[in-house]
Design a protein around this motif. Structure first.
Motif, PDB file in Angstrom:
ATOM      1  N   ALA A  48      -8.786  31.467  38.210  1.00  0.00           N
ATOM      2  CA  ALA A  48      -8.455  30.742  36.980  1.00  0.00           C
ATOM      3  C   ALA A  48      -7.505  29.570  37.199  1.00  0.00           C
ATOM      4  O   ALA A  48      -7.518  28.605  36.431  1.00  0.00           O
ATOM      5  CB  ALA A  48      -7.850  31.704  35.952  1.00  0.00           C
ATOM      6  N   ALA A  49      -6.690  29.616  38.253  1.00  0.00           N
ATOM      7  CA  ALA A  49      -5.738  28.526  38.482  1.00  0.00           C
ATOM      8  C   ALA A  49      -6.474  27.191  38.623  1.00  0.00           C
ATOM      9  O   ALA A  49      -5.942  26.150  38.241  1.00  0.00           O
ATOM     10  CB  ALA A  49      -4.888  28.805  39.716  1.00  0.00           C
ATOM     11  N   HIS A  51     -10.203  27.117  37.992  1.00  0.00           N
ATOM     12  CA  HIS A  51     -11.454  27.129  37.227  1.00  0.00           C
ATOM     13  C   HIS A  51     -11.285  27.659  35.804  1.00  0.00           C
ATOM     14  O   HIS A  51     -12.289  27.870  35.118  1.00  0.00           O
ATOM     15  CB  HIS A  51     -12.513  27.938  37.978  1.00  0.00           C
ATOM     16  N   GLY A  52     -10.056  27.879  35.365  1.00  0.00           N
ATOM     17  CA  GLY A  52      -9.805  28.260  33.982  1.00  0.00           C
ATOM     18  C   GLY A  52      -9.929  29.750  33.715  1.00  0.00           C
ATOM     19  O   GLY A  52     -10.579  30.478  34.464  1.00  0.00           O
TER      20      GLY A  52
ATOM     21  N   HIS B 334       0.803  29.883  41.920  1.00  0.00           N
ATOM     22  CA  HIS B 334      -0.488  30.578  41.957  1.00  0.00           C
ATOM     23  C   HIS B 334      -0.303  32.029  42.413  1.00  0.00           C
ATOM     24  O   HIS B 334      -0.935  32.942  41.900  1.00  0.00           O
ATOM     25  CB  HIS B 334      -1.456  29.825  42.877  1.00  0.00           C
ATOM     26  N   LYS B 341      -1.521  39.254  37.512  1.00  0.00           N
ATOM     27  CA  LYS B 341      -2.829  39.799  37.128  1.00  0.00           C
ATOM     28  C   LYS B 341      -3.069  41.168  37.775  1.00  0.00           C
ATOM     29  O   LYS B 341      -3.573  42.083  37.125  1.00  0.00           O
ATOM     30  CB  LYS B 341      -3.924  38.795  37.481  1.00  0.00           C
ATOM     31  N   ASN B 417      -5.452  23.562  34.702  1.00  0.00           N
ATOM     32  CA  ASN B 417      -6.043  24.895  34.534  1.00  0.00           C
ATOM     33  C   ASN B 417      -5.019  26.015  34.611  1.00  0.00           C
ATOM     34  O   ASN B 417      -5.082  26.962  33.830  1.00  0.00           O
ATOM     35  CB  ASN B 417      -7.178  25.106  35.547  1.00  0.00           C
ATOM     36  N   ILE B 418      -4.061  25.905  35.513  1.00  0.00           N
ATOM     37  CA  ILE B 418      -3.078  27.004  35.592  1.00  0.00           C
ATOM     38  C   ILE B 418      -2.153  26.948  34.377  1.00  0.00           C
ATOM     39  O   ILE B 418      -1.714  27.990  33.877  1.00  0.00           O
ATOM     40  CB  ILE B 418      -2.313  27.032  36.936  1.00  0.00           C
ATOM     41  N   ASP B 421      -4.191  28.563  31.717  1.00  0.00           N
ATOM     42  CA  ASP B 421      -4.319  29.998  31.989  1.00  0.00           C
ATOM     43  C   ASP B 421      -3.017  30.735  31.671  1.00  0.00           C
ATOM     44  O   ASP B 421      -3.031  31.864  31.206  1.00  0.00           O
ATOM     45  CB  ASP B 421      -4.690  30.206  33.470  1.00  0.00           C
TER      46      ASP B 421
END
Lengths: 138, 424
Positions: A48-49, A51-52, B334, B341, B417-418, B421
């Motif tokens: 996700a970092a 590619h969402g 990251h 997660k 994106n991060i 997210d």
């Protein structure tokens, strides 16, 4: 054991559908066993970092636009996903970054990720809106 | 006195019933949530991500409350670009409203002062919270034992660390803007491990990029306590020697022994150097709350965890995430997100009476910008090693051939994106 997992998975769905019918975009459909699902959803979430969340990359508006680097993975054709990843893995497909990831994954993981991302619903995501830094912040 | 006792008794009773009391606000609930309550301390990359995925993967059955002292999230990744001049701090500042609303996360803006792991209770400046499981993600704390002259806010207004993005980043940029051409910028790098291994070297590139365009007679002296560049070594060395030849003077094995704040003069074992602008990145350890909660041992400043669950090896039902974790892994955003997660996944399983995933796998991609537009990466897959009981890097990872504008675009997309997210 497997029965227990399945029972648990269904019971969570039942409990939550009664208590909390809507929780934003938390829908995640899966054909995996609960155990597989638990493993693969965390690995997939690692993507996700770039590619969402659930494969819905910010700034890409089409599920079929996988040409750009931060491709949308939500709703991707699983065969396309697998072919590209195997190509990155064996070097037959040119990559800037992805070969460093594909080589670290095994074929089984790539196949499971293909199914996982193919099942995610495409949602158009906009970039997060930035703000003026407030004086009270450190 | 009576009031105080009554209040305390009420908190106790409320805690037992699973209710929540915060100052004058009460989030008391009629029934216990189906799977219980997780309190998350810290709303950075690790904490915010853990909160979101706990809600997502429990399908809302776990109540999640985040305690974070700041109203806003300011991204450390990309903050070196503020020093280079291609980004503003306001491009990297975000609110938490979307995250809270999208996932039904409860939020308390407060500072944690104590954790009672026996009573499973968190004490804040303005109230208390009970928990079934606790997630502690406080980032890093700076160690000023060897540099006591830099501990005060006043000293840091002269010599900022800018190692937590915010006003210190803005301050350092202003000092660089005000510096006359021909000035010397001195930057010091602490011994690893510290937050963001390639970060200091990226910072050198960003400041060099600004000098090259606007103050070409200026110099950068880098005093690195490490024996060599510790991340993307070949790539950074090449950029220092080629792109920024004549600007960057990189000196390994240089531990600083003292700083004169008034004159911005730095002392090492070998030298005394006067800077026009001075940036000391202090040595680091696990965040304050991890120390308060006894999540570190006295002889090691990071938190030992079980890498299947991120549960502390010292305190049961308390999970530690992000830069505070003792791991032979880069302390990156990251990585923090990945740990969050795996931890969220494990907590959902544990609270349901199930075993956590016995073999977690995740990927890390870390970009560094060497100019306003060009970046390079290091990327690896990590998998749990059953024998060693840690995450080890899988075969096949690696770094860019060379920095490029294409990777600069990828890095920008990584950030978008991060952020989405973590914060939506």
């Amino acid at each position: 054991m497997k029965k227990l997992h399945t029972f648990w998975f269904i019971s969570v769905l039942l409990i939550t559908s009664v208590c909390l019918p809507t929780i934003g975009n938390a829908t995640e459909v899966s054909v995996f066993s609960a155990e597989q699902n638990t493993h693969i959803r965390a690995l997939a979430a690692s993507c996700a970092a770039c590619h969402g969340t659930l494969g819905n990359s910010v700034g890409n508006n089409s599920a079929t636009d996988t040409s750009s680097a931060n491709a949308v993975l939500a709703g991707i054709d699983p065969a396309e996903f697998t072919n590209k990843m195997l190509g990155f893995k064996d070097g037959s497909r040119k990559a800037t970054v992805m070969h460093h990831h594909a080589r670290g994954l095994n074929v089984d993981e790539i196949n499971q990720l293909a199914v996982h991302f193919s099942q995610q619903k495409r949602v158009t995501k906009s970039p997060v809106k930035s703000e003026i830094l407030k004086a009270e912040h450190d | 006195m009576t009031d105080h006792l009554n209040r305390r008794d009420f908190i106790k009773a409320a805690g037992a019933a699973g209710a929540l009391l915060i100052g004058n606000n009460s989030f008391a609930r009629a029934t216990k949530p189906p799977m219980g309550r997780v309190v998350v301390i810290g709303g950075g990359y690790a904490g915010a991500t853990a909160a979101k995925y706990l809600r997502m993967w429990s399908l809302g059955a776990i109540e999640v409350i985040v305690v974070e002292p700041n109203k806003q999230f300011v991204s450390c990744p990309l903050s070196n670009l503020v020093l280079g001049g291609s980004k503003s701090i306001n491009d990297l500042t975000f609110g938490y409203d979307a995250l809270k609303a999208n996932h039904g996360i409860k939020w308390v803006q407060d500072t944690v002062t104590a954790i009672d792991s026996t009573a499973k209770k968190v004490t804040m400046l303005r109230g208390e919270l009970s928990y079934d499981r606790l997630v502690v993600a406080p980032g890093v704390d700076f160690i000023y034992d060897g540099l006591p002259m830099l501990a005060s806010a006043e000293a840091q207004s002269q010599i900022p660390h800018a190692w937590k993005a915010g006003w210190q980043t803005v301050n350092l940029r202003k000092q660089l803007e005000a510096m006359p051409d021909g000035g010397v910028f001195v930057m010091t790098i602490p011994k690893a491990p510290y937050r963001c291994p390639p970060g200091p070297y990226e910072r050198v590139c960003q400041v060099a990029s600004y000098f090259k365009a606007h103050k070409p007679k200026s110099k950068i002296i880098v005093l690195d306590a490490n024996a060599e560049i510790i991340s993307k070594k070949g790539l950074f060395a090449k950029v220092f020697n080629e792109t920024y030849a004549g600007i960057v003077d990189y000196r390994p094995d240089n531990v600083i022994t003292g700083v004169d704040v008034a004159t911005k003069t730095i002392t090492t074992d070998f030298d005394k150097i006067k800077a026009e602008v001075l940036n000391v990145i202090p040595p680091q350890r696990a965040g304050k709350i991890a120390q308060i909660a006894n999540l570190t041992e006295s002889d090691y400043p990071w938190c030992d965890v079980n890498f299947l669950t991120y549960e502390s090896k010292l305190v049961p039902s308390v999970h530690v995430l992000g830069d505070s974790v003792a791991a032979g892994l880069p302390k990156s955003a990251h990585m923090a997100s990945n740990q969050a997660k795996v931890c969220a996944n494990a907590i959902v399983q544990l609270m349901a009476g199930q075993a956590p995933d016995p073999a977690p796998v995740f990927a890390n991609t870390c970009y560094s910008y060497v100019t306003a537009k060009s970046a390079m990466h290091v990327a690896n897959v990590y998998r749990y090693d059953e024998g060693k009981k840690i995450m080890v890097s899988a075969e096949g990872g690696g770094v860019s051939m060379s920095p490029s504008e294409k990777e600069g675009e990828y890095a920008a997309a990584w950030a978008q994106n991060i952020w989405a997210d973590t914060l939506t």
